[in-house]
Design a protein around this motif. Structure first.
Motif, mmCIF file in Angstrom:
data_model
loop_
_atom_site.group_PDB
_atom_site.id
_atom_site.type_symbol
_atom_site.label_atom_id
_atom_site.label_comp_id
_atom_site.label_asym_id
_atom_site.label_seq_id
_atom_site.Cartn_x
_atom_site.Cartn_y
_atom_site.Cartn_z
ATOM 1 N N UNK A 1 86.694 74.724 102.004
ATOM 2 C CA UNK A 1 86.776 75.319 100.357
ATOM 3 C C UNK A 1 85.581 73.983 100.217
ATOM 4 N N UNK A 2 84.894 74.577 99.284
ATOM 5 C CA UNK A 2 83.836 73.166 99.017
ATOM 6 C C UNK A 2 84.818 72.526 97.618
ATOM 7 N N UNK A 3 85.052 71.085 97.856
ATOM 8 C CA UNK A 3 85.893 70.262 97.171
ATOM 9 C C UNK A 3 84.510 69.458 96.066
ATOM 10 N N UNK A 4 82.951 69.784 96.380
ATOM 11 C CA UNK A 4 81.912 69.222 95.165
ATOM 12 C C UNK A 4 81.027 68.417 96.130
ATOM 13 N N UNK A 5 80.558 67.132 95.651
ATOM 14 C CA UNK A 5 79.446 66.625 95.906
ATOM 15 C C UNK A 5 78.885 65.547 96.010
ATOM 16 N N UNK A 6 78.884 65.000 96.936
ATOM 17 C CA UNK A 6 78.820 63.124 96.959
ATOM 18 C C UNK A 6 77.702 62.954 97.603
ATOM 19 N N UNK A 7 77.090 61.528 97.774
ATOM 20 C CA UNK A 7 76.492 61.255 98.364
ATOM 21 C C UNK A 7 76.913 59.444 99.642
ATOM 22 N N UNK A 8 76.416 59.952 100.626
ATOM 23 C CA UNK A 8 76.541 58.875 101.573
ATOM 24 C C UNK A 8 75.048 58.077 101.834
ATOM 25 N N UNK A 9 74.977 56.472 102.405
ATOM 26 C CA UNK A 9 73.514 55.891 102.358
ATOM 27 C C UNK A 9 73.923 55.559 103.853
ATOM 28 N N UNK A 10 72.480 55.809 104.412
ATOM 29 C CA UNK A 10 71.871 55.739 105.891
ATOM 30 C C UNK A 10 71.339 53.594 105.591
ATOM 31 N N UNK B 1 68.613 54.709 102.074
ATOM 32 C CA UNK B 1 67.903 55.667 101.675
ATOM 33 C C UNK B 1 69.732 56.775 100.911
ATOM 34 N N UNK B 2 69.816 56.886 99.962
ATOM 35 C CA UNK B 2 70.873 57.734 99.712
ATOM 36 C C UNK B 2 70.454 59.144 99.723
ATOM 37 N N UNK B 3 71.847 59.887 100.182
ATOM 38 C CA UNK B 3 71.539 61.354 100.667
ATOM 39 C C UNK B 3 72.447 61.944 99.884
ATOM 40 N N UNK B 4 72.155 62.714 99.446
ATOM 41 C CA UNK B 4 72.965 63.847 99.014
ATOM 42 C C UNK B 4 73.569 64.361 99.971
ATOM 43 N N UNK B 5 75.219 64.612 99.341
ATOM 44 C CA UNK B 5 76.229 65.820 100.378
ATOM 45 C C UNK B 5 77.046 66.430 99.820
ATOM 46 N N UNK B 6 77.690 67.458 100.810
ATOM 47 C CA UNK B 6 78.481 68.742 99.679
ATOM 48 C C UNK B 6 80.272 68.202 100.947
ATOM 49 N N UNK B 7 80.780 68.449 99.637
ATOM 50 C CA UNK B 7 82.585 67.879 101.416
ATOM 51 C C UNK B 7 82.307 69.718 101.319
ATOM 52 N N UNK B 8 83.214 69.768 101.990
ATOM 53 C CA UNK B 8 84.119 70.217 102.790
ATOM 54 C C UNK B 8 84.772 70.159 103.246
ATOM 55 N N UNK C 1 91.451 64.883 108.701
ATOM 56 C CA UNK C 1 91.291 64.562 106.968
ATOM 57 C C UNK C 1 91.213 66.548 106.981
ATOM 58 N N UNK C 2 90.258 67.142 107.919
ATOM 59 C CA UNK C 2 89.494 68.295 108.269
ATOM 60 C C UNK C 2 87.921 68.311 106.789
ATOM 61 N N UNK C 3 87.432 67.474 106.668
ATOM 62 C CA UNK C 3 85.994 67.217 106.407
ATOM 63 C C UNK C 3 84.953 67.441 107.089
ATOM 64 N N UNK C 4 84.027 68.273 106.306
ATOM 65 C CA UNK C 4 82.690 68.863 107.180
ATOM 66 C C UNK C 4 81.696 67.679 105.675
ATOM 67 N N UNK C 5 81.197 67.063 105.733
ATOM 68 C CA UNK C 5 79.620 66.655 105.145
ATOM 69 C C UNK C 5 78.081 67.579 105.721
ATOM 70 N N UNK C 6 78.065 67.984 104.585
ATOM 71 C CA UNK C 6 77.091 68.608 105.047
ATOM 72 C C UNK C 6 75.701 68.343 103.783
ATOM 73 N N UNK C 7 73.826 68.277 104.741
ATOM 74 C CA UNK C 7 73.042 67.794 103.779
ATOM 75 C C UNK C 7 73.045 68.288 102.496
ATOM 76 N N UNK C 8 72.621 68.173 101.644
ATOM 77 C CA UNK C 8 72.319 68.930 100.534
ATOM 78 C C UNK C 8 73.760 69.605 99.798
ATOM 79 N N UNK C 9 72.896 70.441 98.846
ATOM 80 C CA UNK C 9 73.582 71.340 97.740
ATOM 81 C C UNK C 9 74.345 72.832 98.213
#
Length: 297
Positions: A79-88, A93-100, A259-267
């Motif tokens: 389930x797509x929960x929204x978008x966020x970002x993490x920092x390397x 660098x700020x990397x946008x990601x989608x929270x699933x 928490x059953x979360x997977x963060x993928x890079x991009x939209x």
């Protein structure tokens, strides 16, 4: 002009000193000409090379041709929960990601090549009350010994080794950080949209006689030279969005198994709360998992 008689009805010449030819001696001319095609078929350079395999139309041959592009493992329904970002931490660098997020993802069935013609794993997600499930699906879930699922999808696999046991739970650690996945989901539905929004048309002039049709289509088809019709596939106004879209080669940035979360890079296509199916990317090397082979045995 008087009508011409057929050559079969024309009277043969007859002279006094000659014998009329019999009917068996009449020579019927053979037509040696015809209408030349304007677009004669051209030999393809891809089909005449020596050593090419003969394409067969059997199910076994089709599966063999797809063997190199079918993943070795099943995917997961998220389930797509929204978008966020993490920092390397290394580059800053700020990397946008989608929270699933996974919601009680479980194996509910198999598709076998000897019965159905292909190998696939049937994955269910969520929960649904038995009163809201059809009798056919309720019997399917009861026969497999699993609870009713709200969402059920199939994931093609290469062979029998990719079939997980029925009832097995797929957690977030089924994927590992750094691997690449393909995400399939439905795009946002935009409803009925015009040609400028749907196809990016430039619109018509704001002057020179154009009035009240600045955002309209204009001419939809050619005249007599083009058949006086609108060609199939013409870009016109209509329903926009709500179509399946696949984002390929998305990198898994972080996995939170607790928490059953997977963060993928991009939209990823679709609104928040939509269903996203991710599986190992077919255009990247297959990831190596030790627990994946143990679970399938």
């Amino acid at each position: 002009m008087p009508p011409r008689l057929s050559w079969r009805l024309i009277q043969l010449p007859f002279s006094l000193g000659a014998v009329a030819p019999s009917a068996t001696s009449i020579v019927i001319p053979i037509r040696t000409f015809g209408i030349r095609s304007l677009n004669p078929p051209k030999p393809s350079k891809y089909d005449v090379s020596p050593g090419l395999p003969v394409l067969q139309s059997t199910q076994a041959a089709a599966l063999e041709r797809k063997a190199a592009t079918l993943p070795l493992r099943t995917g997961a329904v998220m389930i797509k929960k929204g978008m966020s970002a993490i920092y390397d931490t290394e580059t800053g660098n700020r990397i946008p990601c989608t929270v699933l997020q996974l919601d009680r993802v479980q194996v509910v069935g198999h598709k076998r090549v000897d019965i159905h013609g292909y190998w696939a794993v049937q994955i269910g997600s969520g929960w649904k009350h038995h009163s809201n499930v059809t009798k056919a699906m309720l019997g399917h879930f009861a026969g497999q010994g699993v609870s009713p699922k709200r969402h059920v999808y199939e994931f093609r696999v290469k062979d029998e080794s990719g079939l997980l046991p029925i009832g097995n739970i797929v957690n977030a650690d089924w994927f590992q950080e750094g691997q690449f996945v393909d995400a399939r989901s439905n795009t946002k539905g935009k409803g009925f949209a015009g040609v400028m929004k749907r196809h990016g048309f430039g619109g018509q002039d704001r002057s020179h006689g154009v009035s009240l049709t600045h955002r309209s289509l204009g001419s939809a088809g050619p005249s007599q030279g083009g058949g006086s019709r609108v060609y199939p596939g013409k870009k016109m106004a209509g329903n926009m969005g709500n179509e399946q879209h696949t984002e390929q080669n998305l990198e898994v940035l972080k996995v939170d198994a607790e928490n059953g979360l997977v963060l993928v890079k991009g939209a990823v296509s679709g609104p928040r709360g939509c269903i996203v199916r991710i599986q190992d990317a077919i255009k990247k090397p297959w990831p190596k998992f030790e627990h994946a082979t143990e679970a399938s045995t």
